[in-house]
Design an enzyme around this catalytic site. Structure first.
Site, PDB file in Angstrom:
ATOM      1  CE1 TYR A   1      -7.791   4.457   0.121  1.00 37.85           C
ATOM      2  CE2 TYR A   1      -6.040   2.944   0.752  1.00 37.85           C
ATOM      3  CZ  TYR A   1      -6.822   3.530  -0.222  1.00 37.85           C
ATOM      4  OH  TYR A   1      -6.634   3.186  -1.547  1.00 37.85           O
TER       5      TYR A   1
ATOM      6  CD  GLU B   1      -1.663   1.164   2.326  1.00 38.93           C
ATOM      7  OE1 GLU B   1      -1.823   1.155   3.551  1.00 38.93           O
ATOM      8  OE2 GLU B   1      -0.551   1.285   1.774  1.00 38.93           O
TER       9      GLU B   1
ATOM     10  CB  SER C   1      -5.976  -0.413  -1.881  1.00 39.92           C
ATOM     11  OG  SER C   1      -4.736  -0.099  -1.286  1.00 39.92           O
TER      12      SER C   1
HETATM   13  P1  NAP Z   1      -6.725  10.046  -6.534  1.00 45.19           P
HETATM   14  O1  NAP Z   1      -5.746  10.670  -7.461  1.00 45.19           O
HETATM   15  O2  NAP Z   1      -6.751  10.469  -5.109  1.00 45.19           O
HETATM   16  O3  NAP Z   1      -8.198  10.283  -7.164  1.00 45.19           O
HETATM   17  C1  NAP Z   1      -9.351  10.090  -6.410  1.00 45.19           C
HETATM   18  C2  NAP Z   1     -10.538  10.547  -7.223  1.00 45.19           C
HETATM   19  O4  NAP Z   1     -11.744  10.365  -6.454  1.00 45.19           O
HETATM   20  C3  NAP Z   1     -10.516  12.033  -7.615  1.00 45.19           C
HETATM   21  O5  NAP Z   1     -10.990  12.158  -8.945  1.00 45.19           O
HETATM   22  C4  NAP Z   1     -11.498  12.650  -6.640  1.00 45.19           C
HETATM   23  O6  NAP Z   1     -12.095  13.832  -7.109  1.00 45.19           O
HETATM   24  C5  NAP Z   1     -12.535  11.547  -6.577  1.00 45.19           C
HETATM   25  N1  NAP Z   1     -13.443  11.685  -5.451  1.00 45.19           N
HETATM   26  C6  NAP Z   1     -13.133  11.758  -4.139  1.00 45.19           C
HETATM   27  N2  NAP Z   1     -14.253  11.901  -3.411  1.00 45.19           N
HETATM   28  C7  NAP Z   1     -15.292  11.904  -4.275  1.00 45.19           C
HETATM   29  C8  NAP Z   1     -16.694  12.011  -4.134  1.00 45.19           C
HETATM   30  N3  NAP Z   1     -17.272  12.149  -2.932  1.00 45.19           N
HETATM   31  N4  NAP Z   1     -17.478  11.983  -5.242  1.00 45.19           N
HETATM   32  C9  NAP Z   1     -16.918  11.846  -6.470  1.00 45.19           C
HETATM   33  N5  NAP Z   1     -15.582  11.740  -6.667  1.00 45.19           N
HETATM   34  C10 NAP Z   1     -14.784  11.770  -5.589  1.00 45.19           C
HETATM   35  O7  NAP Z   1      -6.553   8.448  -6.551  1.00 45.19           O
HETATM   36  P2  NAP Z   1      -5.786   7.515  -7.611  1.00 45.19           P
HETATM   37  O8  NAP Z   1      -4.376   7.391  -7.203  1.00 45.19           O
HETATM   38  O9  NAP Z   1      -6.136   7.947  -8.985  1.00 45.19           O
HETATM   39  O10 NAP Z   1      -6.463   6.111  -7.294  1.00 45.19           O
HETATM   40  C11 NAP Z   1      -7.679   5.730  -7.935  1.00 45.19           C
HETATM   41  C12 NAP Z   1      -8.391   4.710  -7.062  1.00 45.19           C
HETATM   42  O11 NAP Z   1      -7.546   3.567  -6.877  1.00 45.19           O
HETATM   43  C13 NAP Z   1      -8.737   5.209  -5.659  1.00 45.19           C
HETATM   44  O12 NAP Z   1      -9.944   4.566  -5.279  1.00 45.19           O
HETATM   45  C14 NAP Z   1      -7.590   4.682  -4.809  1.00 45.19           C
HETATM   46  O13 NAP Z   1      -7.975   4.541  -3.470  1.00 45.19           O
HETATM   47  C15 NAP Z   1      -7.336   3.348  -5.492  1.00 45.19           C
HETATM   48  N6  NAP Z   1      -5.977   2.823  -5.367  1.00 45.19           N
HETATM   49  C16 NAP Z   1      -4.919   3.603  -5.708  1.00 45.19           C
HETATM   50  C17 NAP Z   1      -3.648   3.092  -5.639  1.00 45.19           C
HETATM   51  C18 NAP Z   1      -2.455   3.916  -6.025  1.00 45.19           C
HETATM   52  O14 NAP Z   1      -1.326   3.505  -5.712  1.00 45.19           O
HETATM   53  N7  NAP Z   1      -2.627   5.024  -6.735  1.00 45.19           N
HETATM   54  C19 NAP Z   1      -3.441   1.763  -5.218  1.00 45.19           C
HETATM   55  C20 NAP Z   1      -4.564   0.982  -4.915  1.00 45.19           C
HETATM   56  C21 NAP Z   1      -5.829   1.517  -5.010  1.00 45.19           C
HETATM   57  P3  NAP Z   1     -11.458  15.313  -6.816  1.00 45.19           P
HETATM   58  O15 NAP Z   1     -10.502  15.553  -7.940  1.00 45.19           O
HETATM   59  O16 NAP Z   1     -12.649  16.172  -6.846  1.00 45.19           O
HETATM   60  O17 NAP Z   1     -10.773  15.248  -5.472  1.00 45.19           O
HETATM   61  P1  GDP Z   2       0.393   4.460   0.821  1.00 43.28           P
HETATM   62  O1  GDP Z   2       1.136   3.177   0.715  1.00 43.28           O
HETATM   63  O2  GDP Z   2      -0.918   4.456   0.099  1.00 43.28           O
HETATM   64  O3  GDP Z   2       0.234   4.952   2.209  1.00 43.28           O
HETATM   65  O4  GDP Z   2       1.270   5.520  -0.020  1.00 43.28           O
HETATM   66  P2  GDP Z   2       2.225   6.725   0.457  1.00 43.28           P
HETATM   67  O5  GDP Z   2       3.002   7.118  -0.741  1.00 43.28           O
HETATM   68  O6  GDP Z   2       1.440   7.799   1.135  1.00 43.28           O
HETATM   69  O7  GDP Z   2       3.182   6.080   1.547  1.00 43.28           O
HETATM   70  C1  GDP Z   2       4.032   4.992   1.231  1.00 43.28           C
HETATM   71  C2  GDP Z   2       4.970   4.734   2.403  1.00 43.28           C
HETATM   72  O8  GDP Z   2       5.898   5.825   2.507  1.00 43.28           O
HETATM   73  C3  GDP Z   2       4.276   4.628   3.775  1.00 43.28           C
HETATM   74  O9  GDP Z   2       4.797   3.541   4.479  1.00 43.28           O
HETATM   75  C4  GDP Z   2       4.651   5.933   4.466  1.00 43.28           C
HETATM   76  O10 GDP Z   2       4.745   5.828   5.889  1.00 43.28           O
HETATM   77  C5  GDP Z   2       6.053   6.167   3.871  1.00 43.28           C
HETATM   78  N1  GDP Z   2       6.481   7.579   3.982  1.00 43.28           N
HETATM   79  C6  GDP Z   2       7.646   8.005   4.529  1.00 43.28           C
HETATM   80  N2  GDP Z   2       7.686   9.343   4.519  1.00 43.28           N
HETATM   81  C7  GDP Z   2       6.533   9.786   3.957  1.00 43.28           C
HETATM   82  C8  GDP Z   2       6.024  11.079   3.686  1.00 43.28           C
HETATM   83  O11 GDP Z   2       6.619  12.100   3.973  1.00 43.28           O
HETATM   84  N3  GDP Z   2       4.788  11.139   3.065  1.00 43.28           N
HETATM   85  C9  GDP Z   2       4.100  10.001   2.734  1.00 43.28           C
HETATM   86  N4  GDP Z   2       2.917  10.142   2.105  1.00 43.28           N
HETATM   87  N5  GDP Z   2       4.562   8.772   3.001  1.00 43.28           N
HETATM   88  C10 GDP Z   2       5.772   8.653   3.611  1.00 43.28           C
END
Ligand code: NAP
Ligand code: GDP
Length: 329
Positions: free
Chosen positions: A152, A130, A128
């Site tokens: 995280y 992050e 990520s």
């Molecule tokens: P998400 O919607 O939060 O999905 C997370 C998944 O992990 C869900 O299927 C969840 O299952 C599963 N999970 C959590 N704990 C588990 C456990 N103990 N055993 C088995 N499964 C478990 O995340 P996403 O947005 O699709 O992102 C996918 C991956 O990319 C994550 O690793 C996230 O951190 C990473 N990532 C995301 C972004 C982004 O912007 N979306 C950016 C960079 C990296 P449940 O449905 O049961 O909760």
């Molecule tokens: P992140 O980059 O994985 O933390 O994704 P988020 O969508 O949770 O947050 C993106 C940015 O939006 C961060 O800098 C947050 O501080 C900002 N933010 C501002 N208001 C909110 C809010 O109400 N909820 C969340 N989730 N983020 C917020």
């Protein structure tokens, strides 16, 4: 021969889009799913995409090593995508230990299961942006030093480096995708883009008047999950494993994103958005901006969906969702 893929986190946003992408490309898709007391909601995203019946779900938890080993043994995957994580930054301060276990050691457990049962499979780790946190360079590349700002991000750093380490130690085909924020109508409601698209829909339909947010000045490099799962797959099609930044190369503030979302339905965000300090974070990532040149050069990957088009799609989906009372529109 039909190729097989195992996805941890298949019930999440990326897992659902990746499963759809792999099915379109002729894969047999297996998903690793933890047990839930609310089983009827678990496959909601897969159902929304119309693929729930086309994937094989395997019971397990990435904290349970034996279930992972069995999952890999039973599915015999050619490709393993580790997407499972406690993925919400705010929750990582409230559940730091759990986040460490799932988001960092979970990756180690998947790698170990692969080494034991299918050493020559290809592995993808969901890293990520992050991890850049308190950014050390204005534009982040694969060579930019990391400075995580949340439990995280610290956990993701472990998972990233254990992937690199296992690649170098055991010659595994293991790649880490450093993905910048990516969204869609299937994004969890707690993330800011989806919170805004949902809020806009509710305000437009007269179900609410205000939307409370935190830091409006934060800037993110946002892309669409559909584009980003294609990049995951491309990484595993390369002869050599490597790490790649996947980003749009453009950053947008939360305020500007609100403006796009409200304007899409003819409203002014200034009339509805208010700042509530409860949504401010103990340590913030103020600005992220990725340079995806390496992915473009080596994978031939480029994003195809702009932030404006994506936010419009998300608002429209939330309008439908509220009109029809369904989970995903
Ligand atoms: P998400 O919607 O939060 O999905 C997370 C998944 O992990 C869900 O299927 C969840 O299952 C599963 N999970 C959590 N704990 C588990 C456990 N103990 N055993 C088995 N499964 C478990 O995340 P996403 O947005 O699709 O992102 C996918 C991956 O990319 C994550 O690793 C996230 O951190 C990473 N990532 C995301 C972004 C982004 O912007 N979306 C950016 C960079 C990296 P449940 O449905 O049961 O909760
Ligand atoms: P992140 O980059 O994985 O933390 O994704 P988020 O969508 O949770 O947050 C993106 C940015 O939006 C961060 O800098 C947050 O501080 C900002 N933010 C501002 N208001 C909110 C809010 O109400 N909820 C969340 N989730 N983020 C917020």
């Amino acid at each position: 021969m039909t190729r097989r893929a195992l996805i941890t986190g298949i019930t999440g946003q990326d897992g659902a889009y990746l499963a759809a992408f792999l099915l379109e490309h002729g894969y047999e898709v297996f998903g690793f799913v933890r047990r839930s007391a609310s089983a009827e909601f678990v496959g909601a995203r897969l159902k929304w995409l119309g693929i729930y019946d086309r994937v094989t779900l395997i019971d397990g938890d990435i904290l349970d090593q034996a279930s992972l080993i069995r999952g890999v043994r039973d599915s015999q995957p050619d490709e393993i995508y580790n997407l499972a994580a406690q993925s919400f930054v705010t929750s990582s301060w409230r559940q730091p230990h759990l986040t460490g276990d799932v988001t960092s050691l979970g990756a180690l457990n998947v790698l170990e299961a692969m080494r034991l049962e299918k050493e020559h499979a290809r592995f993808y780790q969901a890293s990520s942006s992050e991890m850049y946190g308190l950014i050390q360079q204005p534009v982040q590349t694969e060579d930019t030093p990391f400075y995580p700002r949340s439990p995280y991000a610290v956990a993701k750093l472990y998972a990233h480096w254990i992937t690199v380490n296992y690649r170098e130690s055991f010659d595994l085909h293991a790649s880490s995708g450093i993905l910048f924020n990516h969204e869609s109508p299937l994004r969890g409601i707690e993330f800011v883009t989806r919170k805004v698209s949902d809020g806009v829909a509710r305000i437009k339909l007269g179900l609410a008047d205000k939307l409370s947010l935190g830091n409006l000045d934060a800037e993110r490099d946002w892309g669409h999950a559909k584009d980003y799962v294609r990049a995951m797959w491309l990484m595993l099609q390369q002869d050599k494993p490597a790490d790649y930044v996947i980003a749009s190369g453009r950053t947008t503030s939360v305020r500007a994103m609100c403006d796009i979302a409200f304007r899409h339905v003819g409203l002014n965000y200034r009339d509805h958005v208010e700042v509530d300090p409860q949504y401010l974070r103990p340590a913030e990532v103020e600005r992220l901006l990725g340079d995806p040149s390496k992915a473009k050069r080596q994978l031939g990957w480029e994003p195809t969906i702009s932030v404006e088009a994506m936010i419009a799609e998300m608002v429209d989906a939330d309008l439908r969702r509220h009109k029809h009372g369904s989970v995903y529109g």
